[in-house]
Write a protein that holds these residues in place. Structure first.
Motif, short mmCIF file in Angstrom:
data_model
loop_
_atom_site.label_atom_id
_atom_site.label_comp_id
_atom_site.label_asym_id
_atom_site.label_seq_id
_atom_site.Cartn_x
_atom_site.Cartn_y
_atom_site.Cartn_z
N PRO A 362 0.79 -1.24 0.00
CA PRO A 362 0.00 0.00 0.00
C PRO A 362 0.82 1.28 0.00
O PRO A 362 0.27 2.36 -0.26
CB PRO A 362 -0.83 -0.13 1.29
CG PRO A 362 -0.04 -1.05 2.17
CD PRO A 362 0.61 -2.02 1.23
N ARG A 363 2.13 1.19 0.27
CA ARG A 363 2.96 2.40 0.26
C ARG A 363 3.75 2.57 -1.03
O ARG A 363 4.53 3.51 -1.16
CB ARG A 363 3.90 2.40 1.47
CG ARG A 363 3.15 2.56 2.79
CD ARG A 363 4.06 2.79 3.97
NE ARG A 363 3.25 3.04 5.16
CZ ARG A 363 2.76 4.22 5.50
NH1 ARG A 363 3.04 5.28 4.77
NH2 ARG A 363 2.03 4.37 6.59
N ILE A 364 3.56 1.65 -1.98
CA ILE A 364 4.26 1.75 -3.26
C ILE A 364 3.23 1.96 -4.36
O ILE A 364 2.32 1.15 -4.56
CB ILE A 364 5.08 0.49 -3.55
CG1 ILE A 364 6.09 0.24 -2.44
CG2 ILE A 364 5.81 0.64 -4.89
CD1 ILE A 364 6.92 -1.01 -2.63
N HIS A 365 3.38 3.05 -5.07
CA HIS A 365 2.46 3.43 -6.15
C HIS A 365 3.21 3.30 -7.48
O HIS A 365 4.39 3.63 -7.56
CB HIS A 365 1.96 4.86 -5.96
CG HIS A 365 1.41 5.13 -4.60
ND1 HIS A 365 0.06 5.24 -4.35
CD2 HIS A 365 2.04 5.30 -3.40
CE1 HIS A 365 -0.12 5.47 -3.06
NE2 HIS A 365 1.06 5.51 -2.47
N ALA A 366 2.51 2.84 -8.50
CA ALA A 366 3.19 2.61 -9.78
C ALA A 366 2.28 2.94 -10.95
O ALA A 366 1.05 2.96 -10.83
CB ALA A 366 3.66 1.17 -9.88
N VAL A 367 2.92 3.20 -12.08
CA VAL A 367 2.22 3.42 -13.35
C VAL A 367 2.82 2.46 -14.37
O VAL A 367 4.03 2.47 -14.59
CB VAL A 367 2.37 4.86 -13.85
CG1 VAL A 367 1.56 5.07 -15.12
CG2 VAL A 367 1.94 5.85 -12.77
N MET A 368 1.99 1.64 -14.98
CA MET A 368 2.48 0.67 -15.96
C MET A 368 1.52 0.59 -17.14
O MET A 368 0.32 0.70 -16.97
CB MET A 368 2.58 -0.74 -15.34
CG MET A 368 3.65 -0.89 -14.28
SD MET A 368 3.47 -2.45 -13.38
CE MET A 368 3.27 -3.61 -14.72
N GLY A 369 2.08 0.39 -18.34
CA GLY A 369 1.25 0.15 -19.50
C GLY A 369 0.61 1.41 -20.03
O GLY A 369 -0.49 1.77 -19.67
N TYR A 370 1.31 2.12 -20.89
CA TYR A 370 0.85 3.43 -21.32
C TYR A 370 0.16 3.43 -22.69
O TYR A 370 -0.65 4.28 -22.98
CB TYR A 370 2.04 4.39 -21.41
CG TYR A 370 2.76 4.61 -20.12
CD1 TYR A 370 3.59 3.64 -19.60
CD2 TYR A 370 2.61 5.79 -19.43
CE1 TYR A 370 4.27 3.85 -18.42
CE2 TYR A 370 3.30 6.01 -18.25
CZ TYR A 370 4.12 5.03 -17.74
OH TYR A 370 4.79 5.25 -16.59
N GLY A 371 0.50 2.49 -23.57
CA GLY A 371 -0.06 2.52 -24.91
C GLY A 371 0.33 3.79 -25.66
O GLY A 371 1.36 4.41 -25.39
N GLY A 372 -0.51 4.20 -26.58
CA GLY A 372 -0.23 5.39 -27.37
C GLY A 372 -0.64 6.68 -26.70
O GLY A 372 -0.54 7.75 -27.30
N ASN A 373 -1.09 6.60 -25.44
CA ASN A 373 -1.58 7.78 -24.73
C ASN A 373 -0.71 8.08 -23.51
O ASN A 373 -1.21 8.48 -22.46
CB ASN A 373 -3.03 7.57 -24.28
CG ASN A 373 -3.97 7.27 -25.42
OD1 ASN A 373 -4.03 6.13 -25.87
ND2 ASN A 373 -4.68 8.27 -25.90
N GLY A 374 0.60 7.90 -23.65
CA GLY A 374 1.48 7.99 -22.51
C GLY A 374 1.39 9.28 -21.73
O GLY A 374 1.29 9.27 -20.50
#
Length: 404
Positions: A362-374
């Motif tokens: 719960p203390r680690i936030h992430a962003v993954m998988g952007y596609g063509g709309n990064g």
């Protein structure tokens, strides 16, 4: 901690334009902050600006340095139009969730433009129309259905039949969807502007500094770096672009794709009306835009990533193919490449990113998988992560979360 990729090769067009310098220091001792951000590309910059605006102390690290990863490889068509057409996305995740995802994407582009204006970031931002051309994924009849689906979701869209498309834009295709309110900008200048804004609010930047491990406890996160010093924070944000964090991608449908792009000489007088974004309802699809000084940037020929050597070896061949396709689409252009490059990006089956806290972390936030709309998704990520760290819940967080 991350799978190390050579994220781009060649000479992206953005190096023709000077971006502000973002100074960094060396991490020589253990430090503390409210939030540790791993990555200083466009995503890390947006998150850093949002969190410092909320009054949090922020430390950013990057194993390369600011702006040196995927950010420079983007063609920066900042669109709210998701790679997955609304009519098709509805079949995958349901009509209500698909419409919410599209509306949130639209709102993110509007919010990004407002934030750029409010902060006074000089990144050559311009509002552009977009033409979505009939192709092998959606033919003319399917585009009519797609345009209707967008309108029912509250997103303005106009279907242009073949004759009107040729008359208004000089493009010979069976039909297209005309939309409004997308953004063209310089991604390096935007990223630098956001980072410099965060630094004015006392954010600390360190590079090169590689995160080699993250340990969590009930109350804090400790980020270990390759040189030895640690960063202790209440939360960590993984903004590592398409270099996935080892051990954290299981259970997602994330995939790495290679893409290639070219940019021409400036030729304002040869541009099509309005310099609208153009992309195809095809797989893979061609996508193009013009810069503020009249260069045409065109990319495509996407294929599944295998390794950097194969991807890089194809730059000349892929550039020739892209130039030839661009010439067939817009014969008035000089499509000779002055810049040519390749890069890798992440995508998912739905075209939606993964944003939020990692499972059981719960203390680690992430962003993954952007596609063509990064860039659009980076804005959404900044909004979702900022809300969470401020003790609030973003109403759309569930659309993009790891447990969806």
């Amino acid at each position: 901690m991350t799978r190390k990729l050579d994220l781009r090769t060649g000479r992206p067009v953005w190096y023709a334009y000077r971006a502000p310098t973002v100074a960094t220091g060396r991490l020589v001792r253990d430090i503390k902050a409210d939030v540790a951000i791993v990555g200083m590309g466009i995503s890390g910059a947006m998150v850093a600006e949002a969190l410092t605006d909320a009054g949090m102390s922020v430390v950013c690290i990057d194993r390369r340095g600011p702006l040196l990863g995927s950010t420079s490889a983007t063609t920066a068509l900042v669109q709210y139009e998701i790679d997955q057409p609304l009519s098709k996305l509805a079949q995958r995740i349901g009509k209500d969730r698909a419409e919410r995802a599209w509306r949130r994407s639209r709102l993110a582009v509007m919010n990004l433009k407002a934030r750029i204006d409010e902060l006074g970031i000089r990144c050559n931002v311009e509002t552009r129309q977009s033409l979505y051309l009939a192709g092998d994924t959606l033919d003319a009849d399917s585009l009519r259905i797609e345009a209707a689906a967008r309108r029912l979701a509250g997103i303005h869209a106009t279907y242009l039949p073949k004759a009107e498309l040729r008359e208004r834009f000089g493009i010979a295709r069976d039909g297209a969807i005309l939309s409004h309110g997308n953004l063209a900008l310089d991604p390096r200048k935007l990223t630098a502007g956001l980072l410099l804004t965060a630094r004015q609010r006392k954010a600390r930047f360190y590079a090169p500094a590689e995160a080699t491990g993250i340990a969590t406890s009930r109350d804090e996160v400790t980020v270990t770096t390759g040189d030895g010093p640690t960063i202790t924070a209440s939360h960590a944000v993984l903004a590592t672009g398409y270099e996935l964090v080892a051990g954290f991608q299981a259970g997602t449908d994330h995939q790495i794709i290679s893409t290639w792009a070219i940019a021409t000489r400036p030729q304002k007088r040869a541009l099509w009306p309005g310099a609208a974004f153009i992309w195809e309802a095809s797989d893979p699809y061609l996508y193009l835009r013009a810069t503020s000084d009249g260069r045409v940037i065109c990319g495509g020929e996407d294929e599944e990533f295998t390794d950097e050597a194969r991807r890089d070896a194809l730059i000349a061949e892929k550039s020739d193919r892209i130039a030839a396709k661009l010439k067939r689409l817009l014969p008035q252009l000089d499509t000779t490449p002055e810049f040519a490059w390749t890069g890798s990006f992440g995508t998912t089956a739905t075209g939606l990113p993964y944003i939020g806290t990692l499972p059981r972390q719960p203390r680690i936030h992430a962003v993954m998988g952007y596609g063509g709309n990064g860039i659009t998704y980076s804005r959404i990520a900044a909004e979702i992560v900022s809300a969470a760290l401020c003790g609030n819940e973003d109403t759309d967080a569930g659309l993009f979360g790891f447990r969806r």
